[in-house]
Design a protein around this motif. Structure first.
Motif, mmCIF file in Angstrom:
data_model
loop_
_atom_site.group_PDB
_atom_site.id
_atom_site.type_symbol
_atom_site.label_atom_id
_atom_site.label_comp_id
_atom_site.label_asym_id
_atom_site.label_seq_id
_atom_site.Cartn_x
_atom_site.Cartn_y
_atom_site.Cartn_z
ATOM 1 N N THR A 38 0.725 0.084 -4.198
ATOM 2 C CA THR A 38 0.313 -1.253 -3.793
ATOM 3 C C THR A 38 -0.829 -1.162 -2.780
ATOM 4 O OG1 THR A 38 1.996 -1.248 -2.041
ATOM 5 C CG2 THR A 38 2.622 -2.160 -4.188
ATOM 6 N N PRO A 39 -1.552 -2.258 -2.569
ATOM 7 C CA PRO A 39 -2.693 -2.199 -1.654
ATOM 8 C C PRO A 39 -2.338 -1.692 -0.255
ATOM 9 C CG PRO A 39 -2.819 -4.181 -2.972
ATOM 10 C CD PRO A 39 -1.504 -3.554 -3.301
ATOM 11 N N ALA B 229 4.984 -16.028 1.471
ATOM 12 C CA ALA B 229 4.006 -16.011 0.378
ATOM 13 C C ALA B 229 2.754 -15.215 0.731
ATOM 14 C CB ALA B 229 3.641 -17.444 -0.004
ATOM 15 N N GLY B 230 2.349 -15.258 1.989
ATOM 16 C CA GLY B 230 1.134 -14.576 2.394
ATOM 17 C C GLY B 230 1.217 -13.061 2.352
ATOM 18 N N HIS B 231 2.441 -12.506 2.213
ATOM 19 C CA HIS B 231 2.593 -11.055 2.199
ATOM 20 C C HIS B 231 2.477 -10.454 0.799
ATOM 21 C CE1 HIS B 231 3.650 -11.809 6.206
ATOM 22 N NE2 HIS B 231 4.909 -11.411 6.244
ATOM 23 N N ARG B 232 2.520 -11.291 -0.233
ATOM 24 C CA ARG B 232 2.612 -10.764 -1.596
ATOM 25 C C ARG B 232 1.414 -9.901 -1.974
ATOM 26 N NH1 ARG B 232 6.526 -12.906 -5.025
ATOM 27 N NH2 ARG B 232 5.333 -11.988 -6.747
ATOM 28 N N ASP C 67 1.873 -4.626 -6.654
ATOM 29 C CA ASP C 67 0.773 -4.205 -7.511
ATOM 30 C C ASP C 67 0.462 -5.320 -8.507
ATOM 31 O OD1 ASP C 67 2.613 -4.085 -9.595
ATOM 32 O OD2 ASP C 67 2.488 -1.916 -9.858
ATOM 33 N N ARG C 68 -0.487 -5.078 -9.407
ATOM 34 C CA ARG C 68 -0.935 -6.138 -10.317
ATOM 35 C C ARG C 68 0.089 -6.475 -11.389
ATOM 36 N NH1 ARG C 68 -7.347 -4.572 -11.340
ATOM 37 N NH2 ARG C 68 -8.012 -4.876 -9.163
ATOM 38 N N SER C 69 1.090 -5.617 -11.581
ATOM 39 C CA SER C 69 2.128 -5.875 -12.582
ATOM 40 C C SER C 69 3.373 -6.520 -12.001
ATOM 41 C CB SER C 69 2.506 -4.561 -13.278
ATOM 42 O OG SER C 69 1.390 -4.000 -13.935
#
Length: 387
Positions: free
Chosen positions: A379-380, A306-309, A314-316
């Protein structure tokens, strides 16, 4: 109820998605069938997904399957998304998803024409489509710009959402071409530029064999369960874009069996597919944005911490390029402007595993060569790595 652990699900993923070196294949069609469908919104993803699973990565082999043999075809289908599927599976995808998507595309466009108020209607659209098909038959393959030069109707502009604050003027060319492609009357041919380009030429296409929707949905569900099972109803509903009713009917039609997953959720699996699978050799993979192994489930918790999401999506909700170790996403990667692949681990996998990731990054670099890859959905972590 039979129990299948997350560890077993990761082993199945590594074997059935052809990611461990010992199970790679020589054929891009075999890769595509193993995954049911390859995401094709980003042209480069098709090649990166296929070559990651081929014993000898080959851009030429993928291009041959797409544009010469046409053993792989693009379809606007599940979740109104562009996919690549094998020619064998294409009629089932057409009946279970693509026909409905194409019909909606046509209805929506005809409504825009009516709202424009300039007398453009279904007859005008049919005439324009005939001229497009004639131009392609006589002079194709052609780019969208070349088609617009040949067919005057494609140079038409209409007002969409008149009277609304988001009213705007749009050309019709891309919409008309999209409808013909969604209906399978034309298809994408070789793009201008390299294999990473989305500026496709267009050519005529042969109609697909007809399949009944219910039988097609059952066949698609069967293949999906073989590749992605065990999985939940919600996973199948999300991946296909179907309502819950067709999901449950298709599971019943293939005789799917219930199993218990880690955490207590109920999953589904094909009959006689309950036996545990032996572990694979340690393996690493660098997979592209929107790769099926990352996008195949609504709930990815068995392979995605979960911590990698936040770093990888991206926001979509589109996942970027990912680094895998033994069936789990452990980091992300990108390609710098000079072509060097660069990656970062988000999980501690140890020195030996890191060396395997380095070897896989080197393999990727060798076959990609001079091509430059920038994901359509950034993505970030991918942005940070290329900065």
């Amino acid at each position: 109820m039979h129990h299948i652990s997350d560890e077993q699900r990761r082993i199945r993923l590594g074997r059935r998605h052809l990611l461990a070196p010992s199970v790679r294949t020589a054929s891009p069609v075999s890769v595509t069938d193993a995954l049911v469908a390859l995401h094709a919104t980003d042209a480069a993803t098709v090649f990166l997904s296929a070559c990651a699973r081929m014993s000898e990565a080959s851009v030429v082999a993928v291009e041959r399957a797409l544009y010469e043999d046409v053993s792989l075809v693009r379809q606007l289908s599940m979740r109104n998304t562009l996919f690549v599927v094998s020619q064998e599976l294409a009629p089932y995808v057409d009946a279970s998803n693509a026909r409905a998507v194409a019909a909606k595309e046509r209805r929506t466009f005809l409504k825009h024409l009516a709202d424009d108020g300039n007398g453009l209607d279904e007859r005008w659209l049919a005439g324009t489509e005939r001229k497009i098909l004639a131009a392609l038959a006589a002079h194709g393959p052609l780019t969208g710009s070349e088609l617009s030069a040949a067919v005057a109707g494609l140079r038409t502009k209409i007002t969409v959402f008149p009277g609304k604050k988001y009213e705007g003027v749009q050309g019709v060319a891309s919409r008309v071409i999209r409808i013909l492609a969604a209906e399978g009357r034309i298809r994408r041919d070789r793009p201008r530029g390299s294999w990473t380009s989305s500026q496709f030429r267009w050519t005529t296409s042969e109609p697909l064999p007809f399949e009944e929707p219910a039988q097609a949905q059952a066949e698609l569900a069967r293949r999906w369960l073989r590749s992605y099972g065990p999985a939940t109803e919600a996973d199948l509903k999300w991946w296909t874009g179907w309502a819950l009713g067709p999901v449950r009917k298709s599971l019943a039609a293939v005789g799917a069996e219930e199993v218990r997953l880690d955490g207590g959720a109920v999953g589904w699996i094909l009959p006689k597919d309950l036996e545990p699978e032996p572990a694979l050799e340690p393996w690493a993979a660098l997979l592209p944005a929107l790769d099926p192994s990352a996008m195949g489930w609504a709930d990815r918790s068995f392979h995605l911490p979960a911590g990698h999401r936040k770093a990888l999506f991206d926001r979509s909700g589109n996942i970027g390029p990912t680094v895998w170790w033994n069936g789990e996403i452990v980091g992300g990667w990108a390609q710098r402007a000079d072509g060097e692949p660069v990656w970062r681990l988000l999980s501690d996998i140890g020195r030996d595993a890191t060396a395997v990731v380095e070897a896989e990054a080197s393999r990727l670099s060798q076959w990609v060569g001079q091509a430059r890859i920038t994901p359509r959905f950034r993505t970030p972590l991918e942005r940070e790595l290329t900065a």
